[in-house]
Design an enzyme around this catalytic site. Structure first.
Site, PDB file in Angstrom:
ATOM      1  N   VAL A   1       0.907  -1.155   0.000  1.00  0.00           N
ATOM      2  CA  VAL A   1       0.000   0.000   0.000  1.00  0.00           C
ATOM      3  C   VAL A   1       0.943   1.202   0.000  1.00  0.00           C
ATOM      4  O   VAL A   1       1.568   1.507   1.010  1.00  0.00           O
ATOM      5  CB  VAL A   1      -0.950  -0.003   1.220  1.00  0.00           C
ATOM      6  CG1 VAL A   1      -1.781   1.265   1.251  1.00  0.00           C
ATOM      7  CG2 VAL A   1      -1.848  -1.237   1.188  1.00  0.00           C
ATOM      8  N   PRO A   2       1.085   1.867  -1.145  1.00  0.00           N
ATOM      9  CA  PRO A   2       2.215   2.752  -1.421  1.00  0.00           C
ATOM     10  C   PRO A   2       2.163   4.139  -0.770  1.00  0.00           C
ATOM     11  O   PRO A   2       2.018   5.161  -1.453  1.00  0.00           O
ATOM     12  CB  PRO A   2       2.175   2.866  -2.947  1.00  0.00           C
ATOM     13  CG  PRO A   2       0.721   2.748  -3.273  1.00  0.00           C
ATOM     14  CD  PRO A   2       0.185   1.747  -2.293  1.00  0.00           C
ATOM     15  N   CYS A   3       2.351   4.197   0.525  1.00  0.00           N
ATOM     16  CA  CYS A   3       2.304   5.483   1.225  1.00  0.00           C
ATOM     17  C   CYS A   3       3.442   6.412   0.805  1.00  0.00           C
ATOM     18  O   CYS A   3       3.354   7.622   0.998  1.00  0.00           O
ATOM     19  CB  CYS A   3       2.283   5.286   2.732  1.00  0.00           C
ATOM     20  SG  CYS A   3       3.607   4.268   3.378  1.00  0.00           S
ATOM     21  N   HIS A   4       4.495   5.877   0.167  1.00  0.00           N
ATOM     22  CA  HIS A   4       5.580   6.733  -0.336  1.00  0.00           C
ATOM     23  C   HIS A   4       5.100   7.621  -1.483  1.00  0.00           C
ATOM     24  O   HIS A   4       5.745   8.603  -1.804  1.00  0.00           O
ATOM     25  CB  HIS A   4       6.781   5.889  -0.777  1.00  0.00           C
ATOM     26  CG  HIS A   4       6.490   4.937  -1.883  1.00  0.00           C
ATOM     27  ND1 HIS A   4       5.875   3.713  -1.677  1.00  0.00           N
ATOM     28  CD2 HIS A   4       6.704   5.035  -3.219  1.00  0.00           C
ATOM     29  CE1 HIS A   4       5.741   3.097  -2.840  1.00  0.00           C
ATOM     30  NE2 HIS A   4       6.239   3.880  -3.789  1.00  0.00           N
ATOM     31  N   ARG A   5       3.942   7.319  -2.059  1.00  0.00           N
ATOM     32  CA  ARG A   5       3.392   8.125  -3.158  1.00  0.00           C
ATOM     33  C   ARG A   5       2.550   9.295  -2.666  1.00  0.00           C
ATOM     34  O   ARG A   5       2.008  10.036  -3.472  1.00  0.00           O
ATOM     35  CB  ARG A   5       2.550   7.233  -4.078  1.00  0.00           C
ATOM     36  CG  ARG A   5       3.352   6.156  -4.768  1.00  0.00           C
ATOM     37  CD  ARG A   5       2.495   5.286  -5.653  1.00  0.00           C
ATOM     38  NE  ARG A   5       3.280   4.135  -6.092  1.00  0.00           N
ATOM     39  CZ  ARG A   5       2.759   2.966  -6.408  1.00  0.00           C
ATOM     40  NH1 ARG A   5       1.451   2.779  -6.361  1.00  0.00           N
ATOM     41  NH2 ARG A   5       3.535   1.976  -6.782  1.00  0.00           N
TER      42      ARG A   5
END
Length: 172
Positions: free
Chosen positions: A127-131
């Site tokens: 779940v790409p929280c870096h985005r």
């Protein structure tokens, strides 16, 4: 509940993945000695090896989308909704602001809550929280550090590599 784990070294350090029968339960930017402290009964291998294989493909530029089930145990309400929205609506190579993610989640007043939720994401990368970036265009925060976030955004083509990163690539 049977928990399994596996680990890999990536461009942002050692990563340990923990799975349950339901899917990916936890991804930590740490080795197993630290990452497994809350999962002492986890055993090595099994489905966690598939998570690590897909993460390795992602880091090597051969995967843009994970084909992994997520174990959403312990996540409910706004937290679960925001994380699912992020996973479903912000693909590889795209970004969203904290405010934008709050709006996508149907809670435009919750941008501060979105920041807190990103900081407690149990399955980063998957779940790409870096985005998720600050509204003013800054990087915002990231648990493993802004250098790791920057590297992930460069990997996805969102940011240009810095001169330092280009020098490191040439030296390898």
């Amino acid at each position: 509940m049977e928990l399994r784990w596996s680990t890999l070294s990536g461009p942002v350090g050692e990563i340990t993945a923990v799975t349950s029968e339901s899917g990916v339960r936890h991804v930590a930017f740490a080795g197993p000695d630290v990452a497994l402290s809350e999962f002492p009964s986890a055993e090595r291998g099994g489905p966690a090896d598939e998570v690590v294989r897909q993460l390795d493909e992602y880091f090597s530029g051969h995967r843009k989308e994970f084909q992994l089930a997520i174990d959403w145990t312990g996540l409910d309400g706004l937290r679960a909704h925001v994380l699912r929205t992020l996973q479903e609506l912000v693909p590889f190579g795209d970004t969203v602001s904290y405010k934008g993610l709050a709006e996508l989640s149907g809670r435009p007043e919750a941008s501060r809550a979105v920041g807190t939720i990103m900081g407690s994401n149990p399955v980063p990368l998957i779940v790409p929280c870096h985005r998720v970036l600050a509204s003013g265009g800054g990087l915002g925060g990231f648990g493993p550090g802004l250098d790791a976030k920057r590297k992930l955004l460069v990997l996805e083509g969102i940011l240009e590599p810095s001169l330092l990163e280009l020098d490191l690539v040439r030296d390898e």
